[in-house]
Design a protein around this motif. Structure first.
Motif, PDB file in Angstrom:
ATOM      1  N   VAL A  12       7.316  89.608  45.822  1.00 41.55           N
ATOM      2  CA  VAL A  12       7.696  88.571  47.005  1.00 41.55           C
ATOM      3  C   VAL A  12       8.691  87.616  46.067  1.00 41.55           C
ATOM      4  CG1 VAL A  12       7.455  86.653  48.336  1.00 41.55           C
ATOM      5  CG2 VAL A  12       6.125  88.294  48.370  1.00 41.55           C
ATOM      6  N   THR A  13       9.867  87.127  47.116  1.00 39.47           N
ATOM      7  CA  THR A  13      11.002  86.449  45.645  1.00 39.47           C
ATOM      8  C   THR A  13      11.844  85.134  46.777  1.00 39.47           C
ATOM      9  OG1 THR A  13      11.696  86.641  43.656  1.00 39.47           O
ATOM     10  CG2 THR A  13      12.939  87.712  45.354  1.00 39.47           C
ATOM     11  N   GLU A  14      11.840  84.228  46.014  1.00 40.21           N
ATOM     12  CA  GLU A  14      12.829  83.949  46.166  1.00 40.21           C
ATOM     13  C   GLU A  14      13.818  84.083  46.508  1.00 40.21           C
ATOM     14  OE1 GLU A  14       9.815  79.417  45.355  1.00 40.21           O
ATOM     15  OE2 GLU A  14      12.275  78.921  44.122  1.00 40.21           O
ATOM     16  N   LYS A  15      15.039  83.431  47.438  1.00 33.41           N
ATOM     17  CA  LYS A  15      15.971  83.163  47.309  1.00 33.41           C
ATOM     18  C   LYS A  15      16.899  82.593  46.308  1.00 33.41           C
ATOM     19  CE  LYS A  15      20.041  82.435  50.401  1.00 33.41           C
ATOM     20  NZ  LYS A  15      20.797  81.592  51.794  1.00 33.41           N
ATOM     21  N   GLY A  16      17.802  84.095  45.650  1.00 33.79           N
ATOM     22  CA  GLY A  16      18.786  83.747  44.600  1.00 33.79           C
ATOM     23  C   GLY A  16      18.279  84.038  42.732  1.00 33.79           C
ATOM     24  N   LYS A  17      16.508  84.121  42.920  1.00 33.63           N
ATOM     25  CA  LYS A  17      15.808  84.860  42.632  1.00 33.63           C
ATOM     26  C   LYS A  17      16.530  86.527  41.575  1.00 33.63           C
ATOM     27  CE  LYS A  17      13.137  81.196  41.489  1.00 33.63           C
ATOM     28  NZ  LYS A  17      13.097  80.233  40.182  1.00 33.63           N
ATOM     29  N   ASP A  18      16.075  86.820  40.115  1.00 37.71           N
ATOM     30  CA  ASP A  18      16.437  88.072  40.011  1.00 37.71           C
ATOM     31  C   ASP A  18      15.420  89.772  40.220  1.00 37.71           C
ATOM     32  OD1 ASP A  18      18.238  88.158  37.148  1.00 37.71           O
ATOM     33  OD2 ASP A  18      18.835  87.296  39.436  1.00 37.71           O
ATOM     34  N   THR A  82      19.135  87.191  44.936  1.00 33.46           N
ATOM     35  CA  THR A  82      18.328  88.098  45.595  1.00 33.46           C
ATOM     36  C   THR A  82      18.447  87.304  46.820  1.00 33.46           C
ATOM     37  OG1 THR A  82      16.160  87.153  45.069  1.00 33.46           O
ATOM     38  CG2 THR A  82      16.778  89.196  44.630  1.00 33.46           C
ATOM     39  N   GLN A  83      19.567  87.802  47.985  1.00 32.63           N
ATOM     40  CA  GLN A  83      19.253  87.196  49.095  1.00 32.63           C
ATOM     41  C   GLN A  83      18.476  87.820  49.834  1.00 32.63           C
ATOM     42  OE1 GLN A  83      22.369  84.949  49.779  1.00 32.63           O
ATOM     43  NE2 GLN A  83      21.953  85.368  46.720  1.00 32.63           N
ATOM     44  N   GLU A  85      19.399  89.827  52.631  1.00 30.11           N
ATOM     45  CA  GLU A  85      19.041  91.066  53.719  1.00 30.11           C
ATOM     46  C   GLU A  85      18.795  92.040  52.783  1.00 30.11           C
ATOM     47  OE1 GLU A  85      21.009  88.178  53.351  1.00 30.11           O
ATOM     48  OE2 GLU A  85      23.234  89.163  51.981  1.00 30.11           O
ATOM     49  N   ASP A  86      18.423  91.820  51.338  1.00 27.38           N
ATOM     50  CA  ASP A  86      17.534  92.660  50.557  1.00 27.38           C
ATOM     51  C   ASP A  86      16.329  92.485  50.064  1.00 27.38           C
ATOM     52  OD1 ASP A  86      19.407  90.948  47.784  1.00 27.38           O
ATOM     53  OD2 ASP A  86      20.208  92.336  49.015  1.00 27.38           O
ATOM     54  N   SER A  87      15.746  92.071  51.572  1.00 34.89           N
ATOM     55  CA  SER A  87      14.246  92.580  51.712  1.00 34.89           C
ATOM     56  C   SER A  87      14.117  93.778  52.498  1.00 34.89           C
ATOM     57  CB  SER A  87      13.847  91.539  53.577  1.00 34.89           C
ATOM     58  OG  SER A  87      13.691  89.929  51.890  1.00 34.89           O
ATOM     59  N   ALA A  88      13.166  94.393  52.416  1.00 30.98           N
ATOM     60  CA  ALA A  88      13.454  96.399  52.354  1.00 30.98           C
ATOM     61  C   ALA A  88      12.671  97.083  51.199  1.00 30.98           C
ATOM     62  CB  ALA A  88      14.595  96.827  52.532  1.00 30.98           C
ATOM     63  N   VAL A  89      12.341  98.272  52.060  1.00 27.62           N
ATOM     64  CA  VAL A  89      11.129  98.820  50.907  1.00 27.62           C
ATOM     65  C   VAL A  89      12.294  99.857  50.241  1.00 27.62           C
ATOM     66  CG1 VAL A  89       9.390 100.789  50.618  1.00 27.62           C
ATOM     67  CG2 VAL A  89       9.342  99.161  52.720  1.00 27.62           C
ATOM     68  N   TYR A  90      12.189  99.503  49.005  1.00 29.99           N
ATOM     69  CA  TYR A  90      13.030  99.838  47.840  1.00 29.99           C
ATOM     70  C   TYR A  90      12.179 101.557  47.253  1.00 29.99           C
ATOM     71  CZ  TYR A  90      16.754  96.983  47.885  1.00 29.99           C
ATOM     72  OH  TYR A  90      17.215  95.951  48.925  1.00 29.99           O
ATOM     73  N   LEU A  91      12.828 102.775  47.721  1.00 30.25           N
ATOM     74  CA  LEU A  91      11.900 104.052  47.435  1.00 30.25           C
ATOM     75  C   LEU A  91      12.494 104.163  46.319  1.00 30.25           C
ATOM     76  CD1 LEU A  91      11.620 104.696  51.659  1.00 30.25           C
ATOM     77  CD2 LEU A  91       8.959 104.677  49.871  1.00 30.25           C
ATOM     78  N   CYS A  92      12.275 105.147  45.473  1.00 27.13           N
ATOM     79  CA  CYS A  92      12.344 105.926  44.650  1.00 27.13           C
ATOM     80  C   CYS A  92      11.743 107.644  44.673  1.00 27.13           C
ATOM     81  CB  CYS A  92      11.947 105.430  42.824  1.00 27.13           C
ATOM     82  SG  CYS A  92      11.953 106.214  41.442  1.00 27.13           S
ATOM     83  N   ALA A  93      12.853 108.514  43.739  1.00 28.06           N
ATOM     84  CA  ALA A  93      12.845 110.025  44.195  1.00 28.06           C
ATOM     85  C   ALA A  93      12.650 111.039  43.055  1.00 28.06           C
ATOM     86  CB  ALA A  93      12.642 110.860  45.175  1.00 28.06           C
ATOM     87  N   SER A  94      12.522 111.630  42.651  1.00 28.92           N
ATOM     88  CA  SER A  94      12.825 112.586  41.570  1.00 28.92           C
ATOM     89  C   SER A  94      12.516 114.001  41.814  1.00 28.92           C
ATOM     90  CB  SER A  94      12.270 111.983  39.938  1.00 28.92           C
ATOM     91  OG  SER A  94      10.910 113.068  40.356  1.00 28.92           O
ATOM     92  N   SER A  95      12.957 114.882  41.679  1.00 22.40           N
ATOM     93  CA  SER A  95      13.367 116.821  41.555  1.00 22.40           C
ATOM     94  C   SER A  95      13.246 117.412  40.213  1.00 22.40           C
ATOM     95  CB  SER A  95      14.358 116.882  42.239  1.00 22.40           C
ATOM     96  OG  SER A  95      15.682 116.752  42.071  1.00 22.40           O
ATOM     97  N   LEU A 111      10.100  94.196  48.974  1.00 23.37           N
ATOM     98  CA  LEU A 111      10.344  92.956  48.905  1.00 23.37           C
ATOM     99  C   LEU A 111      10.441  93.112  49.853  1.00 23.37           C
ATOM    100  CD1 LEU A 111      11.605  91.974  46.130  1.00 23.37           C
ATOM    101  CD2 LEU A 111      13.921  93.464  47.171  1.00 23.37           C
ATOM    102  N   THR A 112      10.348  91.009  49.852  1.00 17.76           N
ATOM    103  CA  THR A 112      10.794  90.217  51.040  1.00 17.76           C
ATOM    104  C   THR A 112      11.337  89.521  50.247  1.00 17.76           C
ATOM    105  OG1 THR A 112       8.181  90.878  51.626  1.00 17.76           O
ATOM    106  CG2 THR A 112       9.043  89.007  52.431  1.00 17.76           C
ATOM    107  N   VAL A 113      12.603  88.763  50.467  1.00 14.56           N
ATOM    108  CA  VAL A 113      12.906  87.252  49.688  1.00 14.56           C
ATOM    109  C   VAL A 113      12.825  86.411  50.877  1.00 14.56           C
ATOM    110  CG1 VAL A 113      15.131  86.533  49.340  1.00 14.56           C
ATOM    111  CG2 VAL A 113      14.875  89.380  48.790  1.00 14.56           C
ATOM    112  N   VAL A 114      12.651  85.561  50.360  1.00 11.27           N
ATOM    113  CA  VAL A 114      12.215  84.079  50.997  1.00 11.27           C
ATOM    114  C   VAL A 114      12.966  83.178  51.162  1.00 11.27           C
ATOM    115  CG1 VAL A 114       9.738  84.738  52.000  1.00 11.27           C
ATOM    116  CG2 VAL A 114      10.147  83.057  49.511  1.00 11.27           C
TER     117      VAL A 114
END
Lengths: 114, 110
Positions: A12-18, A82-83, A85-95, A111-114
């Protein structure tokens, strides 16, 4: 490792943070992908790494997003200013490699941007 | 651009009631078609890879088939633990990324 590992699992992060999201792929896998999954949406491609080749960044939504992969293994996805609208689940995959078949996913970072 | 469409969006089945999920695709040179299962709050779990028309793969109650335009995931005598979202993806020779459909949310009622 036995599978793809992502950290943190929640952020969870505040809007504008990296923020920095980490992915540790399956050992020996040379291809690594980042995807984003928003609520009720499909998986959106962000970036692809293959060995030492230049990454395919064609899916990054803005210049606030960047990613690197050090030593052909661990990858970090960075989102600057961060904005909400960046709130989402970020998934990583490998092959195993380019076009070498299926990709295996980690559990994701929510990721939740508040 | 490569495209994947899944139907139906949601499916409710009684336990033991067999059915099929559809994945239609448009791709410039199919390298592979992939099925995944995704449970709430988790990453997609790999199920099958299909490479050419006519190919079939089976695992427990699931069977995946492939034609030149679509793939089916057949579920035989489903159980409540089969409830999940099933995702279909394609990989083409023209690009690096997997294109995913939006999934079919399956609920199996005891």
């Amino acid at each position: 490792g036995a599978g793809v590992s992502q950290s943190p699992s929640n952020k969870v992060t505040e809007k504008g943070k990296d923020v920095e999201l980490r992915c540790d792929p399956i050992s020996g896998h040379t291809a690594l992908y980042w995807y984003r999954q928003s609520l009720g949406q499909g998986l959106e491609f962000l970036i692809y790494f293959q060995g030492n080749s230049a990454p395919d960044k064609s899916g990054l939504p803005s210049d606030r997003f960047s990613a690197e992969r050090t030593g052909g293994s661990v990858s970090t996805l960075t989102i600057q200013r961060t904005q909400q609208e960046d709130s989402a689940v970020y998934l990583c995959a490998s092959s195993l490699g380019a076009g070498a078949g299926e990709a295996f996913f980690g559990q994701g970072t929510r990721l939740t941007v508040v | 651009e490569d495209q994947v469409t899944q139907s139906p969006e949601a499916l409710r089945l009684q336990e033991g009631e067999s059915s099929s999920l559809n994945c239609s695709y448009t791709v410039s040179g199919l390298r592979g078609l992939f099925w995944y299962r995704q449970d709430p709050g988790k990453g997609p779990e790999f199920l099958f890879t299909l490479y050419s028309a006519g190919e079939e793969k089976e695992k427990e109650r699931l069977k995946a088939t492939l034609t030149k335009k679509e793939s089916f995931l057949h579920i035989t005598a489903p159980k409540p633990e089969d409830s999940a979202t099933y995702l279909c993806a394609v990989l083409s020779y023209a690009g690096n990324q997997f294109y995913f459909g939006t999934g079919t949310s399956l609920t199996v009622i005891p």
